[in-house]
Design a protein around this motif. Structure first.
Motif, PDB file in Angstrom:
ATOM      1  N   VAL B 176       0.843  -1.198   0.000  1.00  0.00           N
ATOM      2  CA  VAL B 176       0.000   0.000   0.000  1.00  0.00           C
ATOM      3  C   VAL B 176       0.882   1.252   0.000  1.00  0.00           C
ATOM      4  CG1 VAL B 176      -1.661   1.363   1.325  1.00  0.00           C
ATOM      5  CG2 VAL B 176      -1.991  -1.111   1.080  1.00  0.00           C
ATOM      6  N   ALA B 177       1.901   1.227   0.838  1.00  0.00           N
ATOM      7  CA  ALA B 177       2.824   2.369   0.897  1.00  0.00           C
ATOM      8  C   ALA B 177       3.511   2.590  -0.446  1.00  0.00           C
ATOM      9  CB  ALA B 177       3.864   2.145   1.996  1.00  0.00           C
ATOM     10  N   GLY B 178       3.652   1.503  -1.211  1.00  0.00           N
ATOM     11  CA  GLY B 178       4.282   1.600  -2.525  1.00  0.00           C
ATOM     12  C   GLY B 178       3.330   2.163  -3.572  1.00  0.00           C
ATOM     13  N   GLY B 179       2.135   2.524  -3.152  1.00  0.00           N
ATOM     14  CA  GLY B 179       1.202   3.171  -4.064  1.00  0.00           C
ATOM     15  C   GLY B 179       0.370   2.211  -4.906  1.00  0.00           C
ATOM     16  N   HIS B 180       0.276   0.964  -4.490  1.00  0.00           N
ATOM     17  CA  HIS B 180      -0.531   0.008  -5.255  1.00  0.00           C
ATOM     18  C   HIS B 180      -1.996   0.113  -4.850  1.00  0.00           C
ATOM     19  CE1 HIS B 180       3.608  -1.651  -5.123  1.00  0.00           C
ATOM     20  NE2 HIS B 180       3.356  -1.970  -6.381  1.00  0.00           N
ATOM     21  N   HIS B 181      -2.849  -0.115  -5.829  1.00  0.00           N
ATOM     22  CA  HIS B 181      -4.282   0.023  -5.558  1.00  0.00           C
ATOM     23  C   HIS B 181      -5.105  -1.191  -5.962  1.00  0.00           C
ATOM     24  CE1 HIS B 181      -4.106   4.137  -4.177  1.00  0.00           C
ATOM     25  NE2 HIS B 181      -3.240   4.374  -5.159  1.00  0.00           N
ATOM     26  N   ARG B 182      -4.466  -2.110  -6.673  1.00  0.00           N
ATOM     27  CA  ARG B 182      -5.180  -3.333  -7.059  1.00  0.00           C
ATOM     28  C   ARG B 182      -4.307  -4.512  -6.633  1.00  0.00           C
ATOM     29  NH1 ARG B 182      -4.983  -0.248 -11.389  1.00  0.00           N
ATOM     30  NH2 ARG B 182      -3.688  -1.722 -12.517  1.00  0.00           N
ATOM     31  N   ILE B 183      -4.453  -4.828  -5.372  1.00  0.00           N
ATOM     32  CA  ILE B 183      -3.533  -5.792  -4.758  1.00  0.00           C
ATOM     33  C   ILE B 183      -4.155  -7.182  -4.662  1.00  0.00           C
ATOM     34  CG2 ILE B 183      -2.166  -6.276  -2.709  1.00  0.00           C
ATOM     35  CD1 ILE B 183      -2.030  -3.283  -2.186  1.00  0.00           C
ATOM     36  N   ALA B 184      -3.427  -8.153  -5.201  1.00  0.00           N
ATOM     37  CA  ALA B 184      -3.967  -9.514  -5.268  1.00  0.00           C
ATOM     38  C   ALA B 184      -3.195 -10.471  -4.364  1.00  0.00           C
ATOM     39  CB  ALA B 184      -3.918 -10.008  -6.710  1.00  0.00           C
ATOM     40  N   TYR B 185      -3.756 -11.654  -4.206  1.00  0.00           N
ATOM     41  CA  TYR B 185      -3.131 -12.672  -3.364  1.00  0.00           C
ATOM     42  C   TYR B 185      -3.229 -14.029  -4.039  1.00  0.00           C
ATOM     43  CZ  TYR B 185      -2.361 -15.719   0.703  1.00  0.00           C
ATOM     44  OH  TYR B 185      -1.885 -16.670   1.573  1.00  0.00           O
ATOM     45  N   ILE B 186      -2.131 -14.765  -4.024  1.00  0.00           N
ATOM     46  CA  ILE B 186      -2.172 -16.144  -4.502  1.00  0.00           C
ATOM     47  C   ILE B 186      -1.889 -17.043  -3.310  1.00  0.00           C
ATOM     48  CG2 ILE B 186      -1.097 -17.872  -5.995  1.00  0.00           C
ATOM     49  CD1 ILE B 186      -0.828 -15.764  -8.118  1.00  0.00           C
ATOM     50  N   SER B 271       4.073  -5.538  -9.157  1.00  0.00           N
ATOM     51  CA  SER B 271       4.969  -5.864  -8.049  1.00  0.00           C
ATOM     52  C   SER B 271       4.660  -7.264  -7.545  1.00  0.00           C
ATOM     53  CB  SER B 271       4.781  -4.867  -6.904  1.00  0.00           C
ATOM     54  OG  SER B 271       5.277  -3.596  -7.279  1.00  0.00           O
ATOM     55  N   VAL B 272       5.704  -7.985  -7.175  1.00  0.00           N
ATOM     56  CA  VAL B 272       5.526  -9.335  -6.636  1.00  0.00           C
ATOM     57  C   VAL B 272       6.278  -9.441  -5.309  1.00  0.00           C
ATOM     58  CG1 VAL B 272       5.926 -11.796  -7.024  1.00  0.00           C
ATOM     59  CG2 VAL B 272       5.380 -10.313  -8.966  1.00  0.00           C
ATOM     60  N   VAL B 328      13.675  -6.173   1.702  1.00  0.00           N
ATOM     61  CA  VAL B 328      13.289  -5.372   0.544  1.00  0.00           C
ATOM     62  C   VAL B 328      14.288  -5.557  -0.594  1.00  0.00           C
ATOM     63  CG1 VAL B 328      12.842  -3.056  -0.328  1.00  0.00           C
ATOM     64  CG2 VAL B 328      12.157  -3.677   2.001  1.00  0.00           C
ATOM     65  N   ARG B 329      13.782  -6.032  -1.717  1.00  0.00           N
ATOM     66  CA  ARG B 329      14.640  -6.158  -2.896  1.00  0.00           C
ATOM     67  C   ARG B 329      13.945  -5.465  -4.063  1.00  0.00           C
ATOM     68  NH1 ARG B 329      15.367 -11.632  -1.043  1.00  0.00           N
ATOM     69  NH2 ARG B 329      17.283 -11.795   0.193  1.00  0.00           N
ATOM     70  N   GLY B 330      14.178  -5.948  -5.259  1.00  0.00           N
ATOM     71  CA  GLY B 330      13.707  -5.182  -6.408  1.00  0.00           C
ATOM     72  C   GLY B 330      12.431  -5.640  -7.092  1.00  0.00           C
ATOM     73  N   SER B 331      11.742  -6.635  -6.553  1.00  0.00           N
ATOM     74  CA  SER B 331      10.595  -7.169  -7.280  1.00  0.00           C
ATOM     75  C   SER B 331       9.293  -6.409  -7.026  1.00  0.00           C
ATOM     76  CB  SER B 331      10.380  -8.647  -6.915  1.00  0.00           C
ATOM     77  OG  SER B 331       9.990  -8.745  -5.559  1.00  0.00           O
ATOM     78  N   ALA B 332       9.365  -5.436  -6.124  1.00  0.00           N
ATOM     79  CA  ALA B 332       8.163  -4.643  -5.844  1.00  0.00           C
ATOM     80  C   ALA B 332       8.528  -3.164  -5.824  1.00  0.00           C
ATOM     81  CB  ALA B 332       7.550  -5.047  -4.509  1.00  0.00           C
ATOM     82  N   ARG B 333       7.631  -2.365  -6.342  1.00  0.00           N
ATOM     83  CA  ARG B 333       7.832  -0.920  -6.369  1.00  0.00           C
ATOM     84  C   ARG B 333       8.025  -0.438  -4.933  1.00  0.00           C
ATOM     85  NH1 ARG B 333       3.264   0.745  -9.675  1.00  0.00           N
ATOM     86  NH2 ARG B 333       2.224   1.562  -7.839  1.00  0.00           N
TER      87      ARG B 333
END
Lengths: 345, 345
Positions: B176-186, B271-272, B328-333
């Motif tokens: 959420v802090a990364g600015g995502h608005h359509r967050i999914a879950y597998i 983002s993953v 924290v690495r590079g796979s998520a904004r």
DNA sequence: CTGAAAGCGCTTACAG
DNA sequence: CTGAAAGCGCTTACAG
């Protein structure tokens, strides 16, 4: 807290029969009347009785335990072997006692001694060496030992390997056919026969095509060392146009280093091939062209060699070699014939 | 071929002492004179004698065997656990008897029964369930059982987990802090407490920020199912801009599917994030932002729980929970604060 | 400190 | 088919 497990004596009393009768009911092939068997089983069920395997082992001299020594569990190949071996052995009523060998120390001996203390019926050494004094002890005790993915100088033990020489050779031919002219090799641990055989085959294959090794690095079968070797090798003025990395585990690290640390494209700038065909090799991220070591068949051969000796069929050490097969994917430039074959589709 | 191992009786005769004397020499803490000890040891050495661990177990009631049941060896997390657990236990004179559970079948019971037959001193169930009838049997026999990476409804057994709820929550906050608005879950396997806790925490984290789950798929902790779930999820008209995959093992497959089958860029298009922080997560190919389950500390806790009961210190089941940490690495904004922190360098 | 003896929980000839 | 007895290789009270 005392272990309150029922013994055969408890069951005997409960069923009103002799202790030997109870034992017979749980011994396949022993002569007991149906009546007796039913009665005993009923009592056993009620008391939750199960024969103590340890006590049985003392008498029979068979523990139905197989010792497995492994060192490289971060290489996907070995968990896969462990899984298959364990499952296969379980199906035959055997179980696997695992021992981790410190990959650094040469003293597998201490570990092996512990295995022997458990009266195992057989030992599998996965990519691990054995001292000759301990070898003698195993021989004296009549315990079969199988060297998995490793050869040996004398033929004291059974070995199970793939045809590493032929595999290395096939890879060389594939790279030459792909039009490569500066072909390099990143070696595994120099002490390993698999490493030596793959390299020898690879060199032989190059020589047959009039080429020679362009560069050589050593990765010791460890991913970080392999990556470092690759970086050094590819930082030279004239860099290789192809590299055979002695196993997949290192090849992944090499690909990552080439792509992300040196900014090279695989296979456009450099072709990479490996050996093993572990699961990761098929993933799109790596899509690695590699020689497949058929783990299922290798495990099969291991179990056969073990059982042949345990069950007294064939006591002589066997050198079992299964074929390795080239799996062509996208990490190496394709020879024309492959390209043509693909376009035809 | 008879097993020609020397017994304590052989050594006794050779040294001209009683059999009990030999036994004492090999029993730490038993009272023997130096003279006697030296003499016996010399004979033992000569005859290659070592105490038969099985016979010892019969008397002492301790086999120094720990049964380990595993199912997911293709998930790097488990070989890592096996390696650490085995090494740790070896250092304390214990050994690991491995049992593969078929991940499909629910009948861990058959396998567990076999373990019990070997008179193991303890059992570790890695991501595997146990029936209540067998649970009772273990309890009755006084054998400690540790559920590794799994919780349970009743608190009959010790459990070792990380704080999956808090981990899921932290991941939600990060996205959420990364600015995502359509967050999914597998999701992983629905029956697993780890799966449920991670999802619950994740949902709670989203809710706290006024968001809701945008989409949900099920991967069952298997890479191919996870990849399929991702492909389906991202083929919709409006696709997620971030996805939390319930463990790293599935996350890698999801990243591969997103990149290579759907042509999406990570993290630019999506983002993953994952859970575990296995070795592969740190490799440049994946560079996965994930919650680290500290395998070393979890193994530590497992051994402690086991030994507490075996050595009679603390018989009560313990629910041990270690902290998970965001890597924290590079796979998520990145959230702005991270970006700012990085630019400051 | 040391030895003779009992016993751990079984299997397996040996009689009946 | 069934039971009494010996024995697998040890540990551990029990006397001395």
């Amino acid at each position: 807290m005392a272990r309150e497990t029922a013994t055969s004596m408890d069951v005997a009393r409960h069923a009103g029969v002799s202790q030997s009768a109870v034992s017979r009911v749980f011994t396949p092939g022993a002569s007991v009347s149906r009546q007796m068997a039913d009665r005993v089983r009923a009592s056993a069920e009620q008391l939750g009785y199960r024969p103590n395997v340890l006590a049985r082992s003392m008498i029979t001299g068979k523990s139905r335990l197989i010792g497995l020594v492994v060192a490289y569990l971060d290489n996907q190949f070995y968990p896969e072997i462990l899984e298959k071996l364990s499952t296969r052995l379980q199906a035959q009523g055997y179980h696997v006692l695992v021992f981790m060998a410190q990959r650094t120390a040469g003293d597998i001996d201490a570990v092996l001694q512990e295995i022997l203390d458990y009266q195992v019926d057989g030992i599998v050494l996965a990519s691990v060496a054995i001292s000759s004094s301990l070898a003698e002890r195993c021989d004296a005790a009549g315990i079969p030992v199988v060297l998995f993915n490793r050869g040996q100088k004398d033929n004291r033990f059974s070995t199970v390997t793939s045809d590493n020489f032929a595999g290395g050779k096939a890879l060389a031919e594939f790279l030459v056919a792909g039009g490569h002219h500066r072909i390099a090799y990143i070696a595994g641990w120099e002490g390993a026969s698999t490493q030596r055989d793959r390299e020898a085959g690879f060199r032989a294959g190059l020589a047959a095509q009039g080429q020679d090794l362009f560069a050589r690095g050593v990765g010791n079968f460890q991913s970080d060392m392999a990556a470092a070797a690759a970086v050094e090798m590819f930082s030279c003025r004239e860099r290789p146009d192809a590299v055979f990395v002695a196993n997949d585990h290192m090849a992944f690290a090499v690909m990552d280093a080439l792509r992300h640390r040196l900014g090279l494209r695989v296979p456009q700038d450099v072709s990479v091939v490996g050996f093993d065909d572990v699961q990761l090799a098929a993933w799109p991220s790596f899509d690695l062209t590699t020689m497949r070591q058929p783990s299922g068949r290798m495990v099969e051969a291991t179990v056969t060699a073990l059982m042949d000796k345990i069950e007294g069929r064939n006591g002589a050490p066997q050198q079992l070699q299964v074929d390795a097969r080239l799996i062509v994917r996208g990490s190496a430039r394709l020879p024309d014939m492959y390209v043509a074959a693909q376009e035809r589709k």
